[in-house]
Design an enzyme around this catalytic site. Sequence first.
Site, PDB file in Angstrom:
ATOM      1  N   HIS A 121      -7.250  -6.147   1.120  1.00  0.00           N
ATOM      2  CA  HIS A 121      -6.085  -5.299   1.416  1.00  0.00           C
ATOM      3  C   HIS A 121      -5.332  -5.774   2.674  1.00  0.00           C
ATOM      4  CE1 HIS A 121      -4.116  -1.530   0.240  1.00  0.00           C
ATOM      5  NE2 HIS A 121      -4.017  -1.186   1.502  1.00  0.00           N
ATOM      6  N   SER A 144       0.835  -1.197   0.000  1.00  0.00           N
ATOM      7  CA  SER A 144       0.000   0.000   0.000  1.00  0.00           C
ATOM      8  C   SER A 144       0.878   1.259   0.000  1.00  0.00           C
ATOM      9  CB  SER A 144      -0.954  -0.049   1.196  1.00  0.00           C
ATOM     10  OG  SER A 144      -2.009   0.858   1.028  1.00  0.00           O
ATOM     11  N   ASP A 197     -10.023  -5.832  -2.960  1.00  0.00           N
ATOM     12  CA  ASP A 197      -9.405  -4.778  -2.145  1.00  0.00           C
ATOM     13  C   ASP A 197     -10.231  -3.495  -2.275  1.00  0.00           C
ATOM     14  OD1 ASP A 197      -7.822  -2.583  -1.339  1.00  0.00           O
ATOM     15  OD2 ASP A 197      -5.966  -3.665  -1.785  1.00  0.00           O
TER      16      ASP A 197
END
Lengths: 279, 279
Positions: free
Chosen positions: A237, A124, A201
Amino acid sequence: MAFNLYLPPQATTTPLHRVPVLIYLSGLTCTGDNCAEKGFFQHRASQKGIAIVYPDTSPRGLMIEGEDDSYDFGSRAGFYVDATKEPWSKGYNMYSYITEELPKALFSSFEQLDSSRVSITGHSMGGHGALTLFLKNPGKYKSVSAFAPIANPINCPWGQKAFKGYFGEDQQSKWKDHDATELVKKYKGPLDLLIDVGTGDNFYKQGQLLPENFVKAAKESGNDKDLVVRYQPDYDHSYYTMASFADDHVDHAAKRLCNQVAGMKSGKSYDVQLNITYE
Amino acid sequence: MAFNLYLPPQATTTPLHRVPVLIYLSGLTCTGDNCAEKGFFQHRASQKGIAIVYPDTSPRGLMIEGEDDSYDFGSRAGFYVDATKEPWSKGYNMYSYITEELPKALFSSFEQLDSSRVSITGHSMGGHGALTLFLKNPGKYKSVSAFAPIANPINCPWGQKAFKGYFGEDQQSKWKDHDATELVKKYKGPLDLLIDVGTGDNFYKQGQLLPENFVKAAKESGNDKDLVVRYQPDYDHSYYTMASFADDHVDHAAKRLCNQVAGMKSGKSYDVQLNITYE
């Protein structure tokens, strides 16, 4: 600044046997603990003989007003840049920390680590960090990969908030200089890069990651020959996603970090370590 | 009651392919989340085709006075027994929950799970649970293993506090009936059991685990032929220890859960699943 270090069993001091290093950059809200506990890179790293470094995601406790107010700006959200705008410029220098300060401390404290063999990966915001640090420093890292990276921060809400706060309004130079999609346009390959993105995600679906923009830019600049972007069906995620594909990312790093001796062939190939002396 | 379930990729519904189940019992202070996130049994379980169930460690929110006061009694500390002493007898029935209620809910809700192939393992208080549930129910579980089990609770502070609270003073029957060291004396083998204990485990050093007492009792009763107790140098009581040896415990379960077809020999052995129908 605290960090976690995983030393594989191959790292020994008597006789000195140096192992390569994989730096893992974490995402928003994390410390160096999350991935050390839940990402499970250590399983394959113990087989490959690779050390893993898990840095923190920002300075802590600088007493800057508002530093703890947002999950996506200030503490826990350093974005791996050197802030130029006050008051953040006083201490939010995560780019210098990861590329210079941390390695200096690390290699002077742990002689088992081989400073000439370092790779980088991240998740991320940390995927953004891995990509930009690699692209901005050709030759510094042997390889790069990323999970769900913020691949085009100047065009997503997270990145725009962070860059405006850390850099101000100077979008043409500072912003673009820390945007992987902009950087890959100018990169002189080859770019051997593995990216995993889960199609479940939420942040991908909300347009915070924009891997398609990065792929398009890599294609247009001819940097996509060894670019592998995998859209993992329904994965989210979370660290469960990383734990599911951590082996592949360690293997990706091991290709460049661990030399294979061509002569050794007895049914399988052997990964061996180079013993390069550093000063 | 909440639990976590890991379904391996081999578990499919079309066509129905049933996979065996490993129950993991957690220790004091935990929920079903800790090991699902940090124990990393899923890595090998995904290769072996084994589902893993992570139950909670106690009832929650029964409004019994004092239920949340201690980390080692009441909520988060059900000790996998059916309490006989009031007020705990009203709901602290973790023995019945793990052996009867949970399997009933599980196998009626997930047809991919094979109720005829179930093994059990656990950590600390959950290691105590795994050992006692296995020893008290011959044939119910295909295999058993444990990390740092409370192996002789009637002789350690944790166990004495819990048993006094849940059973009262009846040490000769109720206490001994839930003590692995007492139970192994009467067990009719064979007992194929893997136990890992870290020598850096503070609770081991404080005498809360007492694996030596269990080993001595197993030896004296002739149940030690297939008993493997590994004292792992410097490893502690944490999930890092479990993540380091989770593969071995999944492999231990797989020996009994996954049939090997003797006829298939082409350089390696193949683990295949039985397709046994349950009603």
